[in-house]
Design a protein around this motif. Structure first.
Motif, short mmCIF file in Angstrom:
data_model
loop_
_atom_site.label_atom_id
_atom_site.label_comp_id
_atom_site.label_asym_id
_atom_site.label_seq_id
_atom_site.Cartn_x
_atom_site.Cartn_y
_atom_site.Cartn_z
N GLY A 155 0.78 -1.23 0.00
CA GLY A 155 0.00 0.00 0.00
C GLY A 155 0.81 1.28 0.00
O GLY A 155 0.27 2.36 0.21
N GLU A 156 2.12 1.17 -0.22
CA GLU A 156 2.93 2.39 -0.29
C GLU A 156 2.52 3.23 -1.48
O GLU A 156 2.15 2.70 -2.53
CB GLU A 156 4.43 2.04 -0.43
N LYS A 157 2.57 4.56 -1.31
CA LYS A 157 2.27 5.47 -2.42
C LYS A 157 3.52 5.52 -3.29
O LYS A 157 4.59 5.94 -2.85
CB LYS A 157 1.95 6.87 -1.88
N LEU A 158 3.39 5.03 -4.52
CA LEU A 158 4.53 4.94 -5.42
C LEU A 158 4.29 5.78 -6.67
O LEU A 158 3.20 5.77 -7.23
CB LEU A 158 4.75 3.48 -5.86
N ASN A 159 5.32 6.49 -7.08
CA ASN A 159 5.29 7.21 -8.35
C ASN A 159 6.11 6.39 -9.33
O ASN A 159 7.33 6.38 -9.28
CB ASN A 159 5.91 8.61 -8.20
N ILE A 160 5.41 5.68 -10.22
CA ILE A 160 6.08 4.82 -11.19
C ILE A 160 5.94 5.46 -12.58
O ILE A 160 4.84 5.82 -12.99
CB ILE A 160 5.47 3.40 -11.19
N ILE A 161 7.06 5.61 -13.26
CA ILE A 161 7.07 6.15 -14.62
C ILE A 161 7.53 5.05 -15.57
O ILE A 161 8.62 4.50 -15.42
CB ILE A 161 8.04 7.36 -14.75
N ASP A 162 6.68 4.72 -16.54
CA ASP A 162 7.01 3.71 -17.55
C ASP A 162 7.49 4.44 -18.79
O ASP A 162 6.75 5.23 -19.37
CB ASP A 162 5.76 2.86 -17.85
N VAL A 163 8.74 4.19 -19.19
CA VAL A 163 9.34 4.92 -20.30
C VAL A 163 9.33 4.13 -21.62
O VAL A 163 9.96 4.53 -22.59
CB VAL A 163 10.80 5.37 -19.98
N ARG A 164 8.57 3.03 -21.66
CA ARG A 164 8.48 2.24 -22.90
C ARG A 164 7.66 2.98 -23.95
O ARG A 164 6.96 3.95 -23.66
CB ARG A 164 7.85 0.88 -22.61
N GLU A 165 7.71 2.47 -25.17
CA GLU A 165 6.95 3.04 -26.27
C GLU A 165 5.49 2.62 -26.16
O GLU A 165 5.15 1.65 -25.48
CB GLU A 165 7.55 2.59 -27.61
N ASP A 166 4.61 3.34 -26.86
CA ASP A 166 3.17 3.11 -26.80
C ASP A 166 2.79 1.65 -27.03
O ASP A 166 2.00 1.08 -26.29
CB ASP A 166 2.43 3.98 -27.82
N GLU A 167 3.37 1.04 -28.09
CA GLU A 167 2.98 -0.33 -28.42
C GLU A 167 3.40 -1.33 -27.35
O GLU A 167 2.75 -2.35 -27.15
CB GLU A 167 3.51 -0.75 -29.80
N GLU A 168 4.48 -1.02 -26.61
CA GLU A 168 4.90 -1.90 -25.51
C GLU A 168 3.94 -1.77 -24.33
O GLU A 168 3.57 -2.77 -23.71
CB GLU A 168 6.32 -1.54 -25.06
N VAL A 169 3.53 -0.54 -24.03
CA VAL A 169 2.64 -0.29 -22.91
C VAL A 169 1.26 -0.92 -23.15
O VAL A 169 0.60 -1.36 -22.21
CB VAL A 169 2.54 1.24 -22.64
N GLU A 170 0.86 -1.00 -24.42
CA GLU A 170 -0.43 -1.62 -24.75
C GLU A 170 -0.49 -3.07 -24.29
O GLU A 170 -1.57 -3.61 -24.04
CB GLU A 170 -0.68 -1.54 -26.27
N MET A 171 0.66 -3.72 -24.14
CA MET A 171 0.71 -5.12 -23.69
C MET A 171 0.55 -5.24 -22.18
O MET A 171 0.42 -6.33 -21.66
CB MET A 171 2.02 -5.76 -24.12
N GLY A 172 0.57 -4.11 -21.48
CA GLY A 172 0.39 -4.12 -20.04
C GLY A 172 1.31 -3.16 -19.33
O GLY A 172 2.49 -3.05 -19.67
N ILE A 173 0.75 -2.45 -18.36
CA ILE A 173 1.50 -1.47 -17.58
C ILE A 173 1.16 -1.71 -16.11
O ILE A 173 0.06 -2.17 -15.78
CB ILE A 173 1.14 -0.02 -18.02
N ILE A 174 2.10 -1.41 -15.23
CA ILE A 174 1.84 -1.55 -13.79
C ILE A 174 0.70 -0.61 -13.44
O ILE A 174 0.75 0.58 -13.79
CB ILE A 174 3.11 -1.21 -12.98
N PRO A 175 -0.34 -1.11 -12.76
CA PRO A 175 -1.47 -0.24 -12.42
C PRO A 175 -1.01 1.02 -11.67
O PRO A 175 -0.22 0.94 -10.74
CB PRO A 175 -2.35 -1.13 -11.53
N GLY A 176 -1.50 2.16 -12.14
CA GLY A 176 -1.15 3.44 -11.51
C GLY A 176 0.10 4.10 -12.06
O GLY A 176 0.39 5.24 -11.74
N ALA A 177 0.84 3.37 -12.91
CA ALA A 177 2.06 3.96 -13.48
C ALA A 177 1.70 5.02 -14.50
O ALA A 177 0.68 4.96 -15.17
CB ALA A 177 2.92 2.87 -14.13
N LYS A 178 2.57 6.02 -14.60
CA LYS A 178 2.41 7.09 -15.60
C LYS A 178 3.28 6.73 -16.79
O LYS A 178 4.43 6.33 -16.62
CB LYS A 178 2.84 8.42 -14.98
N HIS A 179 2.74 6.87 -17.99
CA HIS A 179 3.49 6.54 -19.20
C HIS A 179 4.08 7.81 -19.81
O HIS A 179 3.36 8.71 -20.21
CB HIS A 179 2.55 5.84 -20.20
N ILE A 180 5.41 7.86 -19.83
CA ILE A 180 6.14 8.93 -20.53
C ILE A 180 7.25 8.25 -21.32
O ILE A 180 8.25 7.82 -20.74
CB ILE A 180 6.76 9.98 -19.56
#
Length: 98
Positions: free
Chosen positions: A16-41
């Motif tokens: 339950g820790e408040k985490l700021n997760i930034i996913d730096v993958r490309e759009d097509e990679e993120v479409e396969m799944g991203i950690i819930p709550g992560a921000k995509h940049i």
């Protein structure tokens, strides 16, 4: 550069820790799944989107295997941000994705 394993990050999230997760993958990679709550940049957009990040916050950087997120960490550290690289990236992530 600070590092964390996918399993350690998953434990923090599950606790339950408040985490700021930034996913730096490309759009097509993120479409396969991203950690819930992560921000995509995508990595190439980090310099122009620095205004979306707060220097008073801590960020966990994620990519497919840990290389691009490591590059993002290097850049962000040089610009005064507090970041940790998730080594092994999404290849090592066993937690839920959305």
């Amino acid at each position: 550069m600070k590092e964390i394993t996918a399993k350690e990050l998953e434990r923090k999230r599950d606790a339950g820790e408040k985490l700021n997760i930034i996913d730096v993958r490309e759009d097509e990679e993120v479409e396969m799944g991203i950690i819930p709550g992560a921000k995509h940049i995508p990595l190439g957009q980090i310099p122009e989107r620095l205004n979306e990040l707060n220097k008073n916050e801590h960020y966990y950087m994620v990519c497919r295997s840990g290389g691009r997120s490591g590059s993002a960490c290097d850049f962000l550290i040089q610009n005064g941000y507090n970041v940790t690289n998730m080594v092994g990236g999404m290849l090592d992530w066993e937690g839920e994705v959305e």
